[in-house]
Design a protein around this motif. Structure first.
Motif, PDB file in Angstrom:
ATOM      1  N   SER A  92      12.563  -5.418   3.144  1.00 13.95           N
ATOM      2  CA  SER A  92      12.133  -5.857   4.470  1.00 13.95           C
ATOM      3  C   SER A  92      10.807  -5.204   4.877  1.00 13.95           C
ATOM      4  CB  SER A  92      13.230  -5.606   5.508  1.00 13.95           C
ATOM      5  OG  SER A  92      13.433  -4.232   5.670  1.00 13.95           O
ATOM      6  N   SER A  93      10.589  -3.960   4.477  1.00  9.75           N
ATOM      7  CA  SER A  93       9.301  -3.357   4.860  1.00  9.75           C
ATOM      8  C   SER A  93       8.154  -3.945   4.032  1.00  9.75           C
ATOM      9  CB  SER A  93       9.348  -1.831   4.770  1.00  9.75           C
ATOM     10  OG  SER A  93       9.515  -1.388   3.450  1.00  9.75           O
ATOM     11  N   MET A  96       7.239  -6.918   5.885  1.00  7.15           N
ATOM     12  CA  MET A  96       6.432  -6.523   7.040  1.00  7.15           C
ATOM     13  C   MET A  96       4.976  -6.318   6.603  1.00  7.15           C
ATOM     14  SD  MET A  96       5.081  -3.381   8.293  1.00  7.15           S
ATOM     15  CE  MET A  96       6.138  -2.043   7.686  1.00  7.15           C
ATOM     16  N   ARG A  97       4.799  -5.674   5.444  1.00  9.93           N
ATOM     17  CA  ARG A  97       3.442  -5.412   4.963  1.00  9.93           C
ATOM     18  C   ARG A  97       2.717  -6.706   4.568  1.00  9.93           C
ATOM     19  NH1 ARG A  97       2.229  -0.120   3.760  1.00  9.93           N
ATOM     20  NH2 ARG A  97       3.967   1.346   3.663  1.00  9.93           N
ATOM     21  N   ARG A 100       1.867  -8.699   7.645  1.00 10.21           N
ATOM     22  CA  ARG A 100       0.709  -8.152   8.352  1.00 10.21           C
ATOM     23  C   ARG A 100      -0.592  -8.601   7.689  1.00 10.21           C
ATOM     24  NH1 ARG A 100      -2.700  -3.422   9.906  1.00 10.21           N
ATOM     25  NH2 ARG A 100      -3.272  -2.976   7.766  1.00 10.21           N
ATOM     26  N   LYS A 103      -2.340 -11.550   8.940  1.00 10.36           N
ATOM     27  CA  LYS A 103      -2.886 -11.543  10.311  1.00 10.36           C
ATOM     28  C   LYS A 103      -4.092 -10.593  10.371  1.00 10.36           C
ATOM     29  CE  LYS A 103       1.772 -12.353  11.964  1.00 10.36           C
ATOM     30  NZ  LYS A 103       2.918 -11.575  12.446  1.00 10.36           N
ATOM     31  N   SER A 104      -4.113  -9.734  11.435  1.00 11.90           N
ATOM     32  CA  SER A 104      -5.287  -8.875  11.623  1.00 11.90           C
ATOM     33  C   SER A 104      -5.122  -7.538  10.909  1.00 11.90           C
ATOM     34  CB  SER A 104      -5.507  -8.616  13.108  1.00 11.90           C
ATOM     35  OG  SER A 104      -5.519  -9.819  13.811  1.00 11.90           O
ATOM     36  N   ALA A 105      -5.141  -7.588   9.595  1.00 12.86           N
ATOM     37  CA  ALA A 105      -5.074  -6.347   8.831  1.00 12.86           C
ATOM     38  C   ALA A 105      -6.475  -6.068   8.317  1.00 12.86           C
ATOM     39  CB  ALA A 105      -4.080  -6.478   7.681  1.00 12.86           C
ATOM     40  N   TRP A 106      -7.242  -5.351   9.134  1.00 10.75           N
ATOM     41  CA  TRP A 106      -8.664  -5.166   8.795  1.00 10.75           C
ATOM     42  C   TRP A 106      -8.837  -4.378   7.504  1.00 10.75           C
ATOM     43  CZ3 TRP A 106     -10.049  -8.863  11.483  1.00 10.75           C
ATOM     44  CH2 TRP A 106      -9.703  -9.020  12.826  1.00 10.75           C
ATOM     45  N   ALA A 107      -7.824  -3.582   7.151  1.00 11.20           N
ATOM     46  CA  ALA A 107      -7.911  -2.808   5.909  1.00 11.20           C
ATOM     47  C   ALA A 107      -8.037  -3.714   4.691  1.00 11.20           C
ATOM     48  CB  ALA A 107      -6.683  -1.904   5.758  1.00 11.20           C
ATOM     49  N   ARG A 144     -14.465  -2.767  -2.727  1.00  7.94           N
ATOM     50  CA  ARG A 144     -14.446  -3.031  -1.277  1.00  7.94           C
ATOM     51  C   ARG A 144     -15.843  -3.413  -0.816  1.00  7.94           C
ATOM     52  NH1 ARG A 144     -11.421  -4.711   1.536  1.00  7.94           N
ATOM     53  NH2 ARG A 144     -11.575  -3.559   3.473  1.00  7.94           N
ATOM     54  N   ASN A 186      -7.359   4.344   0.886  1.00  4.65           N
ATOM     55  CA  ASN A 186      -6.066   4.024   1.503  1.00  4.65           C
ATOM     56  C   ASN A 186      -5.260   3.240   0.474  1.00  4.65           C
ATOM     57  OD1 ASN A 186      -6.704   1.247   1.577  1.00  4.65           O
ATOM     58  ND2 ASN A 186      -7.400   1.335   3.693  1.00  4.65           N
ATOM     59  N   LEU A 187      -3.996   3.028   0.753  1.00  2.00           N
ATOM     60  CA  LEU A 187      -3.178   2.194  -0.134  1.00  2.00           C
ATOM     61  C   LEU A 187      -2.789   0.930   0.629  1.00  2.00           C
ATOM     62  CD1 LEU A 187      -0.985   4.836  -2.001  1.00  2.00           C
ATOM     63  CD2 LEU A 187      -2.996   3.624  -2.849  1.00  2.00           C
ATOM     64  N   ALA A 188      -3.807   0.153   0.988  1.00  2.00           N
ATOM     65  CA  ALA A 188      -3.566  -1.145   1.620  1.00  2.00           C
ATOM     66  C   ALA A 188      -3.302  -2.208   0.563  1.00  2.00           C
ATOM     67  CB  ALA A 188      -4.756  -1.535   2.492  1.00  2.00           C
TER      68      ALA A 188
END
Lengths: 191, 462
Positions: A92-93, A96-97, A100, A103-107, A144, A186-188
């Protein structure tokens, strides 16, 4: 919780390969199909087809990445610290990730360009029929923005893949990263 | 404002050019300037109090962790008398690291280069071949120990400073202690660090996360828009700018540069449920929505360890996020779990300088020591999912800061100024019990400006 500074000798903290000795040989049908599955998974993630990736996950999934700790002396091999993690997720998490990310996940907007290299794959049978331990090496190159320098990460993945119908699905993944201080900012992205 | 001795950079820029007190602006070049960075290491990181560790990381005699004070590495140890010491991890013989591990247990630290050995309190034990006086005959053994910092433990948090005769820790905390007690000193056994910290390095100057930690509330609406989309901050993606209850509260700050954002529990509660807080007692409110990390069983401990005023604040308008100058972020946030429950996240970060263009982000994750194991497990999972390396909130921060850093290098853009001009001025809300500078209402720039004033004051002192 076991204190990590003074933790007694415990096998859990030691880096080790496959647990099962019932090896599935390279080139066998099961091995080939699991390897194909790992390649398909890497492609789904690199191409950011997250729905396709989630379809490869079991609902009892545990997805973790313990931290590494530089240790010396008698504890020098016990450097996988499962008391703290970079990822501590379940199905489930993970939803969630991935939700996200749409949507607005700027990462990840604009998204990273990634290549996941999966090698050194070893497979063994678990005690439960239809489940396989799959250990592999992972190398990720991540680009990136317009930065000319890639961020990279190397790790070992210790997975359990389960045969569901005619496909293998991921039930467990532990990502053993090699750095104690990560050089990835980061670990996006998923590993 | 006191006039103080200051400095002039090679190109003639002064501290007053960089931090413009008359217009509340800061030149972007401060985020990349190498000359300024060197001065910061001397005037801030070699002087002020810095957070290094938590005492639950080193519970037994001989336990140690290795951390950094600016770019100076130190060993944080516990000795046989249960005292905590912070010593420079530099062998006084030839400058080698005395300890090459990040953590462990040792009753003597022996340098692997020539074998000089030191006790956990930093004192010199001896060098090999004592009879030949390998350690020399010019200095006594009492002069050959590791250089020691001054240590203070507060709420289990281990702070240290190189300024041996400088301001006390209480002077450093100032009026913020009243609020910080509500987070760190509220239960009998206090907090427990749940494992070694997450560590990762970002390509940006330490002041970019540092100034954001001065309670920048504005960036929540935009950079953390996904919180609104997920319903975590109240309001919805459509009503972000019209209805954002998470943006209103009381920001607390002080001249030392610390700050905390206090957000009304009633508003937070509305995000989880429609039940009203109105007419409820402090006890009832705490039972309905305990602060993150506090279980119902731990509530009596709050009354025991805190004053009635402090408990009332914790039940009404608890501090949630903020920072301690220069490089600490506090994140004690109400955060829903993915299974619909609400626990929260307890995390502290330090932003350790690694050169003018790099910072190490260290994420310490906590739970109350007396909480049940399952609660600790939930806190850990929630804190990891929200903060640090993979945390969905801080992923966005970590991706933004390096781009500010990149801009700070441009010959034209370096002279752009950062604007801290949305200032409200401090104002005491009626009935407010704590001290400090108070900024009620919609979040503004005041607390961040106070961060820069603390920076200014330290940098002005030669």
């Amino acid at each position: 919780m076991v204190n990590y500074a003074t933790a007694a000798v415990e096998k859990a903290g030691v880096m080790r390969g496959l647990v099962s000795t019932n090896r599935v040989p390279l080139g066998s049908e099961i091995y080939n199909r699991l390897l194909e599955t790992l390649y398909d998974e890497a492609a789904a993630l690199d191409e950011r087809r997250f729905d396709d990736w989630v379809a490869m996950l079991e609902e009892d999934l545990l997805y973790t990445a313990p931290v590494r700790l530089t240790r010396n002396g008698p504890n020098k091999d016990r450097d996988v610290m499962r008391t703290m993690m970079h990822f501590d997720d379940n199905y489930s998490s993970i939803l969630m990730r991935t939700g996200r990310l749409s949507k607005s996940a700027w990462a990840e907007d604009p998204p990273s360009r990634t290549r996941r290299f999966v090698t050194n794959t070893r497979v063994a049978e678990c005690e439960t029929a239809g489940e396989y331990e799959v250990s592999s090496y992972l190398y990720v190159e991540r680009s990136r923005f317009d930065v000319a320098h890639n961020e990279t990460l190397s790790a070992e993945r210790r997975d359990i893949w389960r045969l569901v119908g005619d496909a293998y699905k991921l039930a467990r993944r532990e990502i053993i990263v090699d750095q104690s201080t990560l050089g990835m900012s980061n670990l996006a992205i998923f590993l | 404002m006191l006039q103080k001795a200051t400095f002039t950079l090679a190109d003639g820029a002064t501290l007053d050019d960089l931090v413009k007190r008359d217009t509340n602006e800061v030149m972007l070049r401060v985020m990349s300037d190498e000359e300024l960075y060197k001065l910061e290491m001397e005037r801030i990181f070699a002087k002020t109090w810095l957070l290094l560790a938590h005492d639950t990381e080193i519970p037994k005699a001989g336990d140690f962790v290795v951390r950094d004070m600016g770019e100076d590495q130190v060993i944080v140890t516990r000795d046989r008398n249960d005292e905590i010491h912070v010593s420079l991890n530099v062998c006084p013989h030839r400058g080698m690291k005395v300890c090459t591990a990040e953590a462990g247990n040792a009753h003597a630290h022996r340098c692997i280069y020539h074998g000089w050995a030191f006790r956990p309190d930093g004192s010199f034990i001896g060098a090999p071949v004592e009879k030949e006086q390998m350690h020399g005959n010019r200095l006594g053994k009492d002069q050959l120990g590791l250089k020691k910092a001054r240590v203070q433990v507060y709420g289990g948090l281990i702070f240290a400073t190189w300024d041996i005769e400088g301001p006390s820790f209480d002077e450093y905390l100032g009026d913020m202690k009243y609020y910080l007690d509500q987070l760190f000193c509220r239960t009998d056994s206090g907090l427990e660090m749940l494992g070694p910290p997450q560590r990762f390095v970002l390509p940006c100057n330490w002041k970019i996360p540092g100034e954001q930690s001065g309670s920048d509330g504005f960036h929540t609406l935009t950079l953390h828009r996904s919180l609104m989309e997920g319903g975590v901050m109240g309001g919805t993606a459509e009503s972000i700018y019209d209805n954002a209850p998470g943006m209103y509260g009381v920001d607390v700050s002080c001249e030392q540069g610390h700050s905390l954002r206090c957000l009304e529990a009633a508003q937070t509660f509305k995000m989880f449920s429609d039940i009203s807080f109105e007419g409820k007692s402090v006890e009832e409110r705490l039972a309905m929505l305990p602060p993150p990390g506090i279980t119902k069983e731990l509530i009596p401990q709050l009354f025991k360890n805190l004053s009635a005023d402090q408990v009332e604040q914790l039940a009404t308008i608890p501090p949630q996020v903020g920072g301690l100058f220069p490089n600490i972020l506090v994140a004690f946030i109400f955060a829903p779990r993915t299974d619909g429950g609400s626990s929260g996240a307890l995390a502290l970060h330090t932003y350790v300088p690694r050169g003018p263009d790099k910072v190490e982000f260290i994420n310490f994750i906590f739970a109350e020591k007396d909480a049940p194991e399952q609660v600790k497990r939930d806190m850990l999972q929630n804190s990891i999912q929200q903060t640090g390396t993979s945390g969905i909130i801080e992923q966005d921060d970590a991706d933004t800061w390096p781009q500010i850093m990149r801009n700070a290098r441009g010959v034209v853009s370096k002279d752009i100024t950062l604007k801290y001009q949305a200032l409200h001025g401090h104002e005491r809300p009626e009935g407010w019990k704590g001290g400090g500078l108070l900024y009620p209402g919609f979040t503004k720039d005041d607390t961040q400006w106070n961060w820069w004033m603390a920076y200014y004051n330290l940098m002005a002192e030669a």
